[in-house]
Scaffold this motif. Structure first.
Motif, PDB file in Angstrom:
ATOM      1  N   UNK A 159       0.818  -1.213   0.000  1.00  0.00           N
ATOM      2  CA  UNK A 159       0.000   0.000   0.000  1.00  0.00           C
ATOM      3  C   UNK A 159       0.855   1.268   0.000  1.00  0.00           C
ATOM      4  N   UNK A 160       0.247   2.411  -0.337  1.00  0.00           N
ATOM      5  CA  UNK A 160       0.986   3.681  -0.343  1.00  0.00           C
ATOM      6  C   UNK A 160       1.663   3.938   1.003  1.00  0.00           C
ATOM      7  N   UNK A 161       2.882   4.446   0.942  1.00  0.00           N
ATOM      8  CA  UNK A 161       3.620   4.784   2.159  1.00  0.00           C
ATOM      9  C   UNK A 161       4.468   3.667   2.714  1.00  0.00           C
ATOM     10  N   UNK A 162       4.395   2.482   2.136  1.00  0.00           N
ATOM     11  CA  UNK A 162       5.205   1.359   2.603  1.00  0.00           C
ATOM     12  C   UNK A 162       6.664   1.631   2.253  1.00  0.00           C
ATOM     13  N   UNK A 163       7.548   1.413   3.201  1.00  0.00           N
ATOM     14  CA  UNK A 163       8.971   1.616   2.938  1.00  0.00           C
ATOM     15  C   UNK A 163       9.639   0.275   2.652  1.00  0.00           C
ATOM     16  N   UNK A 164      10.788   0.347   2.018  1.00  0.00           N
ATOM     17  CA  UNK A 164      11.518  -0.861   1.643  1.00  0.00           C
ATOM     18  C   UNK A 164      12.360  -1.379   2.803  1.00  0.00           C
ATOM     19  N   UNK A 165      12.907  -2.561   2.602  1.00  0.00           N
ATOM     20  CA  UNK A 165      13.832  -3.133   3.573  1.00  0.00           C
ATOM     21  C   UNK A 165      15.032  -2.218   3.768  1.00  0.00           C
ATOM     22  N   UNK A 166      15.480  -1.575   2.698  1.00  0.00           N
ATOM     23  CA  UNK A 166      16.634  -0.679   2.803  1.00  0.00           C
ATOM     24  C   UNK A 166      16.330   0.505   3.727  1.00  0.00           C
ATOM     25  N   UNK A 167      15.145   1.069   3.599  1.00  0.00           N
ATOM     26  CA  UNK A 167      14.754   2.181   4.471  1.00  0.00           C
ATOM     27  C   UNK A 167      14.634   1.708   5.911  1.00  0.00           C
ATOM     28  N   UNK A 168      14.004   0.558   6.118  1.00  0.00           N
ATOM     29  CA  UNK A 168      13.888   0.021   7.482  1.00  0.00           C
ATOM     30  C   UNK A 168      15.263  -0.180   8.116  1.00  0.00           C
ATOM     31  N   UNK A 169      16.207  -0.694   7.335  1.00  0.00           N
ATOM     32  CA  UNK A 169      17.533  -0.950   7.882  1.00  0.00           C
ATOM     33  C   UNK A 169      18.300   0.357   8.113  1.00  0.00           C
ATOM     34  N   UNK A 170      18.097   1.343   7.247  1.00  0.00           N
ATOM     35  CA  UNK A 170      18.703   2.657   7.478  1.00  0.00           C
ATOM     36  C   UNK A 170      18.172   3.255   8.771  1.00  0.00           C
ATOM     37  N   UNK A 171      16.893   3.054   9.038  1.00  0.00           N
ATOM     38  CA  UNK A 171      16.318   3.547  10.303  1.00  0.00           C
ATOM     39  C   UNK A 171      16.904   2.807  11.501  1.00  0.00           C
ATOM     40  N   UNK A 172      17.189   1.517  11.354  1.00  0.00           N
ATOM     41  CA  UNK A 172      17.873   0.776  12.432  1.00  0.00           C
ATOM     42  C   UNK A 172      19.224   1.423  12.734  1.00  0.00           C
ATOM     43  N   UNK A 173      19.969   1.748  11.686  1.00  0.00           N
ATOM     44  CA  UNK A 173      21.279   2.383  11.865  1.00  0.00           C
ATOM     45  C   UNK A 173      21.120   3.753  12.502  1.00  0.00           C
ATOM     46  N   UNK A 174      20.192   4.544  12.004  1.00  0.00           N
ATOM     47  CA  UNK A 174      19.998   5.899  12.532  1.00  0.00           C
ATOM     48  C   UNK A 174      19.618   5.863  14.005  1.00  0.00           C
ATOM     49  N   UNK A 175      18.718   4.985  14.356  1.00  0.00           N
ATOM     50  CA  UNK A 175      18.297   4.888  15.767  1.00  0.00           C
ATOM     51  C   UNK A 175      19.454   4.440  16.653  1.00  0.00           C
ATOM     52  N   UNK A 176      20.249   3.512  16.169  1.00  0.00           N
ATOM     53  CA  UNK A 176      21.407   3.073  16.933  1.00  0.00           C
ATOM     54  C   UNK A 176      22.377   4.230  17.154  1.00  0.00           C
ATOM     55  N   UNK A 177      22.669   4.982  16.094  1.00  0.00           N
ATOM     56  CA  UNK A 177      23.594   6.113  16.210  1.00  0.00           C
ATOM     57  C   UNK A 177      23.086   7.149  17.209  1.00  0.00           C
ATOM     58  N   UNK A 178      21.802   7.426  17.163  1.00  0.00           N
ATOM     59  CA  UNK A 178      21.227   8.417  18.080  1.00  0.00           C
ATOM     60  C   UNK A 178      21.257   7.902  19.521  1.00  0.00           C
ATOM     61  N   UNK A 179      20.814   6.678  19.720  1.00  0.00           N
ATOM     62  CA  UNK A 179      20.704   6.144  21.086  1.00  0.00           C
ATOM     63  C   UNK A 179      22.042   5.774  21.690  1.00  0.00           C
ATOM     64  N   UNK A 180      22.984   5.320  20.888  1.00  0.00           N
ATOM     65  CA  UNK A 180      24.306   4.930  21.392  1.00  0.00           C
ATOM     66  C   UNK A 180      25.311   6.070  21.365  1.00  0.00           C
ATOM     67  N   UNK A 181      25.069   7.050  20.508  1.00  0.00           N
ATOM     68  CA  UNK A 181      25.975   8.192  20.414  1.00  0.00           C
ATOM     69  C   UNK A 181      27.254   7.912  19.650  1.00  0.00           C
ATOM     70  N   UNK A 182      27.363   6.722  19.074  1.00  0.00           N
ATOM     71  CA  UNK A 182      28.536   6.344  18.285  1.00  0.00           C
ATOM     72  C   UNK A 182      28.184   5.076  17.507  1.00  0.00           C
ATOM     73  N   UNK A 183      29.136   4.617  16.688  1.00  0.00           N
ATOM     74  CA  UNK A 183      28.924   3.367  15.964  1.00  0.00           C
ATOM     75  C   UNK A 183      29.016   2.198  16.929  1.00  0.00           C
ATOM     76  N   UNK A 184      28.029   1.321  16.906  1.00  0.00           N
ATOM     77  CA  UNK A 184      28.009   0.118  17.729  1.00  0.00           C
ATOM     78  C   UNK A 184      27.500  -1.015  16.844  1.00  0.00           C
ATOM     79  N   UNK A 185      28.426  -1.764  16.262  1.00  0.00           N
ATOM     80  CA  UNK A 185      28.068  -2.813  15.316  1.00  0.00           C
ATOM     81  C   UNK A 185      27.153  -3.867  15.892  1.00  0.00           C
ATOM     82  N   UNK A 186      27.382  -4.245  17.132  1.00  0.00           N
ATOM     83  CA  UNK A 186      26.519  -5.259  17.737  1.00  0.00           C
ATOM     84  C   UNK A 186      25.104  -4.734  17.925  1.00  0.00           C
ATOM     85  N   UNK A 187      24.975  -3.482  18.326  1.00  0.00           N
ATOM     86  CA  UNK A 187      23.649  -2.897  18.488  1.00  0.00           C
ATOM     87  C   UNK A 187      22.924  -2.822  17.146  1.00  0.00           C
ATOM     88  N   UNK A 188      23.647  -2.440  16.093  1.00  0.00           N
ATOM     89  CA  UNK A 188      23.032  -2.399  14.767  1.00  0.00           C
ATOM     90  C   UNK A 188      22.599  -3.804  14.347  1.00  0.00           C
TER      91      UNK A 188
END
Length: 197
Positions: A19-48
């Motif tokens: 349906x309209x507004x559905x995002x792709x797997x790539x967008x979902x995974x980019x959001x995982x990275x963005x949320x990790x960066x914001x919440x961890x304050x740095x790169x954390x590979x295990x958290x991602x």
């Protein structure tokens, strides 16, 4: 235009019939990275990797094969540092350099825009969670450094980053990127899942 006429609202039911507004797997995974960066304050590979796994367990409607295989290995106990490498080693050439990590990498460009050396390092490490091939790791680094260069107002940021990584990056990737933008147009670009394309 031929298919839809004048478009004034978001369309749905495209490639994946969503349906309209559905995002792709790539967008979902980019959001995982963005949320990790914001919440961890740095790169954390295990958290991602943990966030990728949680997302995967929600049953996305689409996911790349290499991404799926690497996340499954991680779920089975393989380290986030090794899952992507193992998948890459197990796949034959031609099936081991997908574009998934490049499609999701830009949150790093925003977070580390003022730290080019760090950005190259975290881009490669983040890619390697699912896409270990050097073409994928350097593809993510080049895209991120180019975006970060634009954010900083650098003239010709692609040329600048290619100069920085060309001694170590795979020749095929660098030679292809050297054609951008002067000798590339829509007729030249191939649309496959291969990271160099």
């Amino acid at each position: 235009r031929e298919r839809h006429g004048s478009v004034t609202e978001m369309l749905g039911n495209g490639t994946h019939g969503q349906p309209p507004g559905t995002v792709t797997d790539d967008t979902d995974m980019a959001l995982c990275i963005a949320r990790s960066l914001v919440e961890r304050g740095s790169f954390d590979g295990e958290d991602i990797a943990d966030r990728f796994l949680a997302w995967y367990r929600e049953g996305p409607f689409d996911i790349g094969l290499m991404t799926s295989d690497a996340i499954q290995r991680y779920a089975g106990g393989t380290s986030w540092r090794d899952a992507g490498r193992e998948v890459w080693q197990d796949r034959p050439e031609g099936q081991n350099a997908g574009n998934g990590s490049v499609m999701r990498c830009v949150p790093h460009a925003i977070a580390f825009a003022e730290e080019p050396a760090t950005l190259v390092r975290v881009s490669k490490r983040s890619s390697a969670i699912t896409h270990y091939d050097p073409r994928c790791r350097y593809g993510s680094a080049v895209l991120n450094c180019t975006v970060a260069g634009y954010l900083r107002g650098v003239d010709e940021p692609l040329d600048a980053v290619l100069g920085r990584v060309e001694a170590d990056a795979p020749d095929e990737l660098v030679e292809t990127l050297r054609l951008v933008p002067d000798r590339v147009d829509d007729g030249y670009l191939e649309t496959t899942g291969y990271v160099v394309h």
